[in-house]
Design an enzyme around this catalytic site. Structure first.
Site, PDB file in Angstrom:
ATOM      1  N   GLY A  69       0.847  -1.184   0.000  1.00 39.51           N
ATOM      2  CA  GLY A  69       0.000   0.000   0.000  1.00 39.51           C
ATOM      3  C   GLY A  69       0.884   1.235   0.000  1.00 39.51           C
ATOM      4  O   GLY A  69       2.055   1.173   0.387  1.00 39.51           O
ATOM      5  N   GLN A  74       3.194   9.826   1.105  1.00 42.43           N
ATOM      6  CA  GLN A  74       4.444   9.068   0.999  1.00 42.43           C
ATOM      7  C   GLN A  74       5.186   9.364  -0.301  1.00 42.43           C
ATOM      8  O   GLN A  74       6.331   8.936  -0.465  1.00 42.43           O
ATOM      9  CB  GLN A  74       4.185   7.573   1.129  1.00 42.43           C
ATOM     10  CG  GLN A  74       3.737   7.159   2.524  1.00 42.43           C
ATOM     11  CD  GLN A  74       3.564   5.670   2.631  1.00 42.43           C
ATOM     12  OE1 GLN A  74       2.520   5.128   2.291  1.00 42.43           O
ATOM     13  NE2 GLN A  74       4.608   4.998   3.096  1.00 42.43           N
ATOM     14  N   CYS A 120       6.749  -0.280   6.887  1.00 38.76           N
ATOM     15  CA  CYS A 120       6.279   0.917   6.189  1.00 38.76           C
ATOM     16  C   CYS A 120       7.343   1.344   5.189  1.00 38.76           C
ATOM     17  O   CYS A 120       8.537   1.368   5.515  1.00 38.76           O
ATOM     18  CB  CYS A 120       6.015   2.039   7.200  1.00 38.76           C
ATOM     19  SG  CYS A 120       5.455   3.587   6.453  1.00 38.76           S
ATOM     20  N   LEU A 121       6.906   1.688   3.986  1.00 44.46           N
ATOM     21  CA  LEU A 121       7.852   2.121   2.964  1.00 44.46           C
ATOM     22  C   LEU A 121       8.560   3.411   3.355  1.00 44.46           C
ATOM     23  O   LEU A 121       9.648   3.699   2.852  1.00 44.46           O
ATOM     24  CB  LEU A 121       7.135   2.308   1.622  1.00 44.46           C
ATOM     25  CG  LEU A 121       6.458   1.056   1.054  1.00 44.46           C
ATOM     26  CD1 LEU A 121       5.850   1.359  -0.309  1.00 44.46           C
ATOM     27  CD2 LEU A 121       7.428  -0.110   0.961  1.00 44.46           C
ATOM     28  N   HIS A 162      -3.472   0.962   8.236  1.00 45.31           N
ATOM     29  CA  HIS A 162      -2.152   1.599   8.141  1.00 45.31           C
ATOM     30  C   HIS A 162      -2.183   2.777   7.171  1.00 45.31           C
ATOM     31  O   HIS A 162      -1.684   3.867   7.481  1.00 45.31           O
ATOM     32  CB  HIS A 162      -1.147   0.536   7.676  1.00 45.31           C
ATOM     33  CG  HIS A 162       0.249   1.021   7.482  1.00 45.31           C
ATOM     34  ND1 HIS A 162       1.295   0.648   8.300  1.00 45.31           N
ATOM     35  CD2 HIS A 162       0.808   1.842   6.537  1.00 45.31           C
ATOM     36  CE1 HIS A 162       2.415   1.216   7.883  1.00 45.31           C
ATOM     37  NE2 HIS A 162       2.153   1.940   6.810  1.00 45.31           N
ATOM     38  N   GLU A 163      -2.776   2.563   5.993  1.00 42.80           N
ATOM     39  CA  GLU A 163      -2.806   3.633   4.987  1.00 42.80           C
ATOM     40  C   GLU A 163      -3.744   4.769   5.400  1.00 42.80           C
ATOM     41  O   GLU A 163      -3.468   5.945   5.112  1.00 42.80           O
ATOM     42  CB  GLU A 163      -3.197   3.073   3.618  1.00 42.80           C
ATOM     43  CG  GLU A 163      -2.263   1.992   3.080  1.00 42.80           C
ATOM     44  CD  GLU A 163      -0.807   2.430   3.019  1.00 42.80           C
ATOM     45  OE1 GLU A 163      -0.537   3.636   2.875  1.00 42.80           O
ATOM     46  OE2 GLU A 163       0.072   1.556   3.133  1.00 42.80           O
ATOM     47  N   HIS A 166      -1.917   7.008   7.580  1.00 42.74           N
ATOM     48  CA  HIS A 166      -1.033   7.911   6.838  1.00 42.74           C
ATOM     49  C   HIS A 166      -1.755   9.203   6.446  1.00 42.74           C
ATOM     50  O   HIS A 166      -1.224  10.303   6.635  1.00 42.74           O
ATOM     51  CB  HIS A 166      -0.504   7.233   5.576  1.00 42.74           C
ATOM     52  CG  HIS A 166       0.782   6.501   5.762  1.00 42.74           C
ATOM     53  ND1 HIS A 166       1.910   7.093   6.291  1.00 42.74           N
ATOM     54  CD2 HIS A 166       1.125   5.215   5.490  1.00 42.74           C
ATOM     55  CE1 HIS A 166       2.886   6.204   6.335  1.00 42.74           C
ATOM     56  NE2 HIS A 166       2.444   5.058   5.858  1.00 42.74           N
TER      57      HIS A 166
END
Length: 208
Positions: A69, A74, A120-121, A162-163, A166
């Site tokens: 995701g 991000q 997480c990216l 999670h997203e 963000h």
């Protein structure tokens, strides 16, 4: 049961990469500590070619980074939007995007918390256990401005939560204790270069 759901709807077959990625360009992924990741994002108010192009870029960037995701902040854009290509715990693949996502509150009596590994990216190389409900329901809109409702269980529920965090200006480190956060940042310091090198190799492989 269908093996792939796109925008919450079952499909008979689907390519390895979402078609949107073919039109996208790779963007730099922001990292923990950058302001855009730590403040709530703005609502999307214009649905058109610019939004569609951003979604294309986000899909490609997510795949280059081996992610499940990716939220708009991000890639440095403070808009309430995320894309995903994520399996659930039954192996069913879920692909799509959600504009202006809102996570629906769950009845505490009917939910179960799973304390499982999460990365997480924007925190490259770190993985920590984070408690999340085993089910998530997110409502929002698609790129055309049509309402959508996406439900997920297991790992996909974790992705949706999670997203959505963000776009609300939170990273998963915010859900950790001080000691756990330091551990995650140490992991990132140790592994970041390796992760970024792998992403660069993915770009080369894709363009070659």
């Amino acid at each position: 049961m269908p093996s792939v759901f796109v925008q919450g709807r079952p499909v008979d077959s689907y390519p390895r990469l979402a078609p949107e990625a073919r039109n996208g360009r790779v963007r730099r992924i922001t990292e923990v500590g950058e302001e855009v990741l730590h403040k709530p994002c703005r609502d999307v108010t214009e649905f058109g070619p610019d939004l569609a192009a951003l979604i294309d870029d986000m899909f490609l960037t997510m795949y280059i980074a081996d992610g499940a995701g990716l939220a708009a902040n991000q890639v440095g854009v403070d808009l309430r939007l995320f894309v995903y290509d994520c399996p659930d715990d039954d192996g069913v693949r879920h692909v799509g995007h959600i504009v202006n996502p809102v996570l629906k509150p769950l009845d505490p009596a009917g939910r179960r918390l799973l304390d499982e590994g999460e990365g997480c990216l924007s925190v490259p190389g770190a993985t920590m256990d984070v408690p999340r409900p085993d089910r998530a329901v997110v409502r929002g809109y698609d790129r055309e401005g049509e309402p959508i409702l996406i439900e997920g269980t297991g790992y996909f529920a974790r992705c949706l939560a999670h997203e959505t965090d963000h776009v609300n200006g939170q990273v998963y480190l915010d859900r950790l204790s001080g000691r756990e956060r330091k551990d995650a940042l140490r992991q990132m310091a140790d592994r970041r270069d390796e992760v970024l090198a792998r992403r660069a190799a993915n770009v080369t492989a894709l363009s070659g």
